[in-house]
Design an enzyme around this catalytic site. Structure first.
Site, mmCIF file in Angstrom:
data_model
loop_
_atom_site.group_PDB
_atom_site.id
_atom_site.type_symbol
_atom_site.label_atom_id
_atom_site.label_comp_id
_atom_site.label_asym_id
_atom_site.label_seq_id
_atom_site.Cartn_x
_atom_site.Cartn_y
_atom_site.Cartn_z
ATOM 1 N N HIS A 1 0.840 -1.212 0.000
ATOM 2 C CA HIS A 1 0.000 0.000 0.000
ATOM 3 C C HIS A 1 0.875 1.263 0.000
ATOM 4 C CE1 HIS A 1 -3.109 -2.629 2.295
ATOM 5 N NE2 HIS A 1 -3.627 -2.406 1.102
ATOM 6 N N LYS B 1 -17.623 -6.553 6.232
ATOM 7 C CA LYS B 1 -16.322 -7.224 6.256
ATOM 8 C C LYS B 1 -15.796 -7.277 7.682
ATOM 9 C CE LYS B 1 -12.407 -7.236 3.026
ATOM 10 N NZ LYS B 1 -11.705 -6.456 1.998
ATOM 11 N N ARG C 1 -2.372 -6.534 -8.449
ATOM 12 C CA ARG C 1 -1.312 -7.495 -8.169
ATOM 13 C C ARG C 1 -1.381 -8.579 -9.241
ATOM 14 N NH1 ARG C 1 -3.246 -7.732 -2.097
ATOM 15 N NH2 ARG C 1 -5.056 -7.093 -3.299
ATOM 16 N N SER D 1 -2.925 -7.647 3.136
ATOM 17 C CA SER D 1 -3.172 -7.482 4.573
ATOM 18 C C SER D 1 -3.482 -8.834 5.206
ATOM 19 C CB SER D 1 -4.348 -6.533 4.806
ATOM 20 O OG SER D 1 -4.086 -5.280 4.238
HETATM 21 P P1 ADP Z 1 -9.835 -3.662 -0.520
HETATM 22 O O1 ADP Z 1 -10.586 -4.329 0.586
HETATM 23 O O2 ADP Z 1 -10.522 -2.475 -1.112
HETATM 24 O O3 ADP Z 1 -9.280 -4.595 -1.579
HETATM 25 P P2 ADP Z 1 -7.128 -3.407 0.397
HETATM 26 O O4 ADP Z 1 -6.631 -2.656 1.572
HETATM 27 O O5 ADP Z 1 -6.953 -4.893 0.423
HETATM 28 O O6 ADP Z 1 -8.613 -2.995 0.237
HETATM 29 O O7 ADP Z 1 -6.458 -2.846 -0.921
HETATM 30 C C1 ADP Z 1 -6.630 -1.515 -1.344
HETATM 31 C C2 ADP Z 1 -6.042 -1.380 -2.730
HETATM 32 O O8 ADP Z 1 -4.641 -1.600 -2.673
HETATM 33 C C3 ADP Z 1 -6.573 -2.379 -3.766
HETATM 34 O O9 ADP Z 1 -6.650 -1.736 -5.015
HETATM 35 C C4 ADP Z 1 -5.514 -3.453 -3.795
HETATM 36 O O10 ADP Z 1 -5.485 -4.129 -5.038
HETATM 37 C C5 ADP Z 1 -4.268 -2.607 -3.576
HETATM 38 N N1 ADP Z 1 -3.177 -3.384 -3.000
HETATM 39 C C6 ADP Z 1 -3.195 -4.117 -1.875
HETATM 40 N N2 ADP Z 1 -2.008 -4.716 -1.662
HETATM 41 C C7 ADP Z 1 -1.211 -4.350 -2.696
HETATM 42 C C8 ADP Z 1 0.135 -4.664 -3.081
HETATM 43 N N3 ADP Z 1 0.868 -5.502 -2.372
HETATM 44 N N4 ADP Z 1 0.630 -4.094 -4.212
HETATM 45 C C9 ADP Z 1 -0.160 -3.268 -4.953
HETATM 46 N N5 ADP Z 1 -1.431 -2.943 -4.652
HETATM 47 C C10 ADP Z 1 -1.956 -3.477 -3.550
#
Ligand code: ADP
Length: 163
Positions: free
Chosen positions: A17, A41, A92, A130
């Site tokens: 992130h 969630k 990803r 996460s």
């Molecule tokens: P959500 O529940 O909306 O997917 P996340 O916190 O899991 O929320 O992710 C927020 C955004 O960050 C999403 O677009 C996700 O694809 C991106 N993201 C999460 N982890 C990574 C990573 N390791 N590299 C690039 N983008 C990421």
């Protein structure tokens, strides 16, 4: 002033992130990192904990043109209220694509003035999520290199206590 919104759960924020936020901040005048309040969630960390982790991590990374906020309801409406021209999302593996494409098309329909901008993950963060961080931490694994150092211990404490 070009404002971009980076929405997500950030439960908790990872180095994947942070990398996305850095890159978005280089592209927009201001980036709003918006923590989604999602009753459906099951989250590990509360909204205020997640926002505090983001604050600490972004301070540690010396990123300045960024604001941390939380929101509920439609992202398209929230973006309008914030005068944002774009939503930033990360891609990803191929597995992210379907969901993200659907979201982007829906948001375009709801708010035609808003674009969705995708950043591809850096290879080192491609398998970082996460969820992985929480699993590894709960089982006593080392999460160094997965999350910002400044919040590492807080994440370990909570993940271990939850199990
Ligand atoms: P959500 O529940 O909306 O997917 P996340 O916190 O899991 O929320 O992710 C927020 C955004 O960050 C999403 O677009 C996700 O694809 C991106 N993201 C999460 N982890 C990574 C990573 N390791 N590299 C690039 N983008 C990421």
């Amino acid at each position: 002033m070009r404002v971009g919104i980076y929405p997500g759960s950030f439960d908790p924020v990872t180095l994947g992130h942070i990398d996305m936020i850095k890159r978005a901040c280089a592209m927009f005048d201001k980036v709003i990192v918006a923590v989604l309040i999602n009753a459906d969630k099951q989250a590990c960390f509360s909204i205020s904990e997640r926002m505090r982790f983001l604050e600490l991590a972004l301070k540690e990374a010396s990123i300045n043109n960024v604001e941390i906020d939380s929101f509920n309801g439609l992202l398209a409406d929230y973006a309008k209220r914030k005068n944002a021209c774009a939503v930033v999302r990360g891609l990803r593996a191929v597995s992210d694509f379907d969901y993200e494409f659907q979201m982007a098309l829906t948001n375009k329909r709801l708010n035609p003035d808003m674009e969705t901008v995708f950043f591809t993950s850096q290879s080192e963060y491609m398998y970082l999520s996460s969820g992985t961080v929480k699993q590894v931490a709960a089982l006593g694994g080392d999460i160094t290199g997965f999350v910002p150092e400044i919040i590492k211990q807080d994440i370990i404490n909570k993940s271990v206590n939850k199990n």
